[in-house]
Design an enzyme around this catalytic site. Structure first.
Site, mmCIF file in Angstrom:
data_model
loop_
_atom_site.group_PDB
_atom_site.id
_atom_site.type_symbol
_atom_site.label_atom_id
_atom_site.label_comp_id
_atom_site.label_asym_id
_atom_site.label_seq_id
_atom_site.Cartn_x
_atom_site.Cartn_y
_atom_site.Cartn_z
ATOM 1 N N GLU A 48 0.853 -1.200 0.000
ATOM 2 C CA GLU A 48 0.000 0.000 0.000
ATOM 3 C C GLU A 48 0.888 1.250 0.000
ATOM 4 O OE1 GLU A 48 -3.603 1.797 2.831
ATOM 5 O OE2 GLU A 48 -2.269 0.237 3.595
ATOM 6 N N LYS A 118 -9.301 2.695 -2.527
ATOM 7 C CA LYS A 118 -9.657 2.094 -1.237
ATOM 8 C C LYS A 118 -11.003 2.609 -0.744
ATOM 9 C CE LYS A 118 -7.412 1.355 3.300
ATOM 10 N NZ LYS A 118 -6.177 1.694 4.056
ATOM 11 N N CYS A 153 -5.607 -3.166 2.330
ATOM 12 C CA CYS A 153 -5.420 -3.128 3.778
ATOM 13 C C CYS A 153 -6.718 -3.279 4.581
ATOM 14 C CB CYS A 153 -4.666 -1.848 4.163
ATOM 15 S SG CYS A 153 -3.860 -1.940 5.789
#
Length: 290
Positions: A48, A118, A153
């Site tokens: 990330e 995300k 994540c």
């Protein structure tokens, strides 16, 4: 490159990131893509925000570290994929007009294959200053290494995120992450569960270095549809790879004893019974409307 139902080599790159220095990070990423290709990998997943770093204290710092998808540095990574004949999933802070996103771009020899922004944002680091993705870009992209879906994540904590990718045809879920050192439950258990419950491969790329006083967990890994960890990087730096069987991720029926013990993992779903999952919780903010 492998056939659609053949085998592929999938790698995760456990690498450090230089905070706020996209040029240095792009150079490191390009060199790693070329090395991954030279080692016979068809897909390599990076951490990330690997092009930027993650632990920023202000929107201004975050903005300075972000780059646009049309930036020549993204083109440099495409060229690396072309040179290496491989596909890469690269985490970065993306600027798009006035908006900032925590994104991961899938790149191949032919260019940008897809971009994921995300959707689930913790109150931490750069995620405090970015906009959540709206799901308006393709969730799963077809690559010579199989169909690749992406999440980032914190998305791992939401089983719906991985399930949507699996329902969208993902053979491999690529997951760039920046796990802190205390993420043991995630690396030991949740990754296996997400792969097992969706019968997909999960390729997780983390860091094992330190940024602004935070030490990262490492434990980059490739997990099979059976929930088996095929490779685990521990806290070492480098490229870690495993062979995956694309056909295994496309078989959603488990047959233990033909005609006696068979499990329909996807066909056995009852979506009409899950409507409560999609109802908004009264009083909770809607990040898409903020």
């Amino acid at each position: 490159m492998p056939g659609t139902n053949g085998t592929a080599r999938v790698a995760v790159a456990q690498l450090p990131s230089t905070t706020g220095d996209p040029d240095a990070n792009v150079a490191r990423t390009a060199a790693t893509i070329k090395r991954a290709g030279a080692e016979g990998n068809h897909l390599v997943v990076f951490p990330e925000c690997t092009l930027s770093g993650y632990l920023f204290d202000s929107r201004e710092e975050t903005q300075r570290a972000a780059i646009g998808i049309g930036d020549p540095r993204i083109g440099h990574l495409v060229q690396a994929c072309r040179d290496a004949s491989t596909v890469a999933v690269v985490g970065f802070l993306e600027t798009d007009g006035t908006l900032l996103y925590n994104s991961a771009v899938t790149l191949g020899p032919q260019g940008v294959l897809g971009i994921y922004r995300k959707q689930h944002l913790p109150y931490l680091g750069a995620d405090r200053f970015v906009t959540p993705g709206r799901g308006d870009t393709p969730a799963v992209v077809e690559t010579p290494a199989g169909n690749v879906g992406t999440m980032i994540c914190f998305d791992l904590r939401f089983p719906e995120a991985a399930r949507v990718l699996a329902l969208g045809g993902a053979d491999i879920i690529a997951m760039p992450t920046n796990w802190p050192r205390n993420a043991t439950m995630l690396s030991d258990h949740v990754t296996r569960v997400r792969a097992l419950e969706n019968l997909v491969y999960l390729a997780v790329a983390d860091r094992a270095d330190e940024e602004n006083g935070t030490h990262f967990h490492g434990r980059s890994q490739v997990v099979s549809p059976a929930g088996q960890v095929l490779v685990d990087a521990g806290t070492d730096e480098g490229i870690f790879s495993a062979e995956v069987k694309i056909g295994q991720a496309r078989n959603k029926k488990l047959v233990f004893i033909p005609g006696e013990y068979e499990l329909e993992i996807f066909a056995g779903r009852r979506p009409d019974r899950y409507l409560e999952i999609t109802r908004p919780i009264l009083g909770e903010r809607d990040p898409d409307r903020d």
